[in-house]
Design an enzyme around this catalytic site. Structure first.
Site, PDB file in Angstrom:
ATOM      1  N   GLU A 249      25.672  31.873 -23.312  1.00 18.01           N
ATOM      2  CA  GLU A 249      24.859  30.809 -22.718  1.00 18.01           C
ATOM      3  C   GLU A 249      23.564  30.594 -23.484  1.00 18.01           C
ATOM      4  OE1 GLU A 249      25.332  28.685 -19.753  1.00 18.01           O
ATOM      5  OE2 GLU A 249      27.053  29.226 -20.946  1.00 18.01           O
ATOM      6  N   ARG A 275       6.876   2.376 -40.645  1.00 17.81           N
ATOM      7  CA  ARG A 275       5.670   1.849 -39.995  1.00 17.81           C
ATOM      8  C   ARG A 275       4.476   1.951 -40.954  1.00 17.81           C
ATOM      9  NH1 ARG A 275       3.700  -1.136 -35.656  1.00 17.81           N
ATOM     10  NH2 ARG A 275       1.665  -0.316 -35.041  1.00 17.81           N
TER      11      ARG A 275
END
Ligand code: FAD
Length: 391
Positions: A249, A275
């Site tokens: 997990e 940008r």
């Protein structure tokens, strides 16, 4: 000008092939528009899940005879999903956990009934452990009870909370107290396989800010009657058996967090190249470059730890500390890359037109699930540094 290309990812050709297979399914089906729609509409992408399962990505090297899938393969699939379709990645973490529990503890009949269709994508599992009264300390707080019936079956009563994918699962793996606490709280708890259509189950979707492509639910069990064959693993040893899978997990949570970090990093890199401010691309400003490099280092370090931990685990070695470290490193990479990404994008960070805000929201999950970063740190202090338990 030189082209940017990512550092190599994989150790073997098979691993590289697996990664490109996942990528090609994602490129086809998980388009930016589709990802944005499923997030906005809070809908599970059934078509994407079906395509991934049909390509054998739930099963991987696993088999109905009890052969497990490798941690390394699971990590590759989950990193790719995390970098793109974060909610589908979370669903896969749950499915891999169910696969592991059924592979390790299922009887042949249980594997036929639940694992076969799971491999094929015919149904999904939901894993129901956490309760309203406790997450980290759930064993002590657990109020869900299963009591023996005269015919040898069980009656299940209780409430679970924060259960992923409960609205559309085929079955639950539910942890319930079957004996009172005597000594350690982790004893006296049993795992049950519960069909989602069993009478007495109620599912209510919770209103959350993240992982919108997968439901997060409260699940109630009111006098749910189960046969004796519903017990997965051993009576009263269910929590211990779940703890036995926790290493996987941690690795799987680390893999998704790593994917989120990479997805956010790539999106930011793309943005700062295009940008402009003060007559040049914002990627020319040193502060943005330094943040991006910091992310790149954290991502590569997390992947290095993850691959090492997965390799050790696959070879049957003790990987708990490495896995806990990988989980912490990946969670840190994800929160750093998403926070920096939001800053790099200025106002556009808040626009739903870009995936950054989704990565930023979704990155929160693996700071506390399946165990919180604080508990990971406690684990390393106690088990690796051999310091006194701090709680
Ligand atoms: C979107 C989502 C999906 C989820 N999916 C599932 C699922 O499918 N199945 C399931 O069973 N659960 C699921 N969970 C629950 C998740 O596993 C829990 O949220 C997690 O275990 C933490 O528990 P908690 O939220 O109750 O936090 P708490 O246990 O209340 O912890 C709160 C804070 O206290 C800190 N703390 C507690 N004890 C200690 C200690 N000893 N030392 C230091 N700090 C400590 C924690 O680190 C944390 O910062 C999900 C949760 C979310 C939000």
């Amino acid at each position: 000008m030189r082209e940017y290309s990512p550092l190599p990812f994989d150790q073997t050709d098979d691993q590289a092939d697996l990664r490109s297979m996942v990528r090609s399914i994602l490129e086809q089906l998980a388009t930016p528009q589709r990802l944005s729609e499923t997030d906005e509409n809070e809908a599970f992408d059934e078509e994407l899940y079906a395509a991934l399962a049909e390509s054998g990505l739930v099963q991987l090297e696993g088999d109905l005879d009890g052969t497990p899938a490798s941690h390394e393969s699971q990590a590759i699939v989950l990193e790719e999903l995390g970098a793109t379709a974060t909610s589908t990645a979370v669903s896969f973490v749950v499915q891999y956990m169910a696969v592991t529990l059924l592979t390790q503890h299922g009887t042949p009949a249980q594997r036929d009934r639940f694992l076969g269709p799971l491999f094929e994508g015919a149904h999904r599992a939901a894993f129901a452990l956490t309760e309203p009264g406790g997450g980290t300390d759930v064993a002590r707080a657990m109020k869900t009870r299963a009591t023996r019936n005269a015919d040898g079956g069980w009656t299940l009563n209780g409430a679970k909370m924060w259960i992923s994918g409960a609205t559309d699962c085929g079955f639950f793996i539910v942890l319930a107290r079957t004996s009172p606490i005597e000594g350690s709280a982790v004893g006296g708890i049993t795992m049950f396989l519960v069909p989602a259509d069993a009478p007495g189950i109620t599912v209510n979707e919770m209103d959350t800010v993240a992982i919108h492509g997968l439901s997060t639910c409260e699940v109630g069990f009111a006098d749910v009657v189960l046969g004796d064959d519903a017990v997965l693993g051993d009576v009263d040893r269910g929590f211990r058996q779940v703890i036995g899978t926790l290493n996987g997990e941690r690795l799987n949570a680390a893999a998704v967090a790593l994917g989120i970090a990479r997805g956010a990093h790539d999106a930011a890199l793309d943005y700062v190249r295009g940008r402009e401010a003060f007559g040049r691309p914002i990627g020319g400003f040193q502060v943005l470059q330094h943040r991006l490099v910091d992310e790149a280092v954290k991502i590569e370090a997390a992947r290095g730890l993850l691959q090492r931990a997965a390799r050790v685990a696959d070879a049957g070695g003790a990987a708990e500390t490495l896995s806990a470290m990988a989980k912490l490193a990946a969670s840190e990479a994800a929160t750093t890359a998403t926070e920096n990404g939001m800053r790099a994008m200025g106002g556009s960070g808040l626009s739903r037109e870009y995936p950054m805000q989704r990565f930023w929201r979704d990155a929160r999950l693996y700071t506390f699930a399946p165990l919180t970063d604080e508990m990971m740190t406690n684990f390393i202090a106690e088990h690796h540094l051999v310091l006194p338990r701090s709680y």
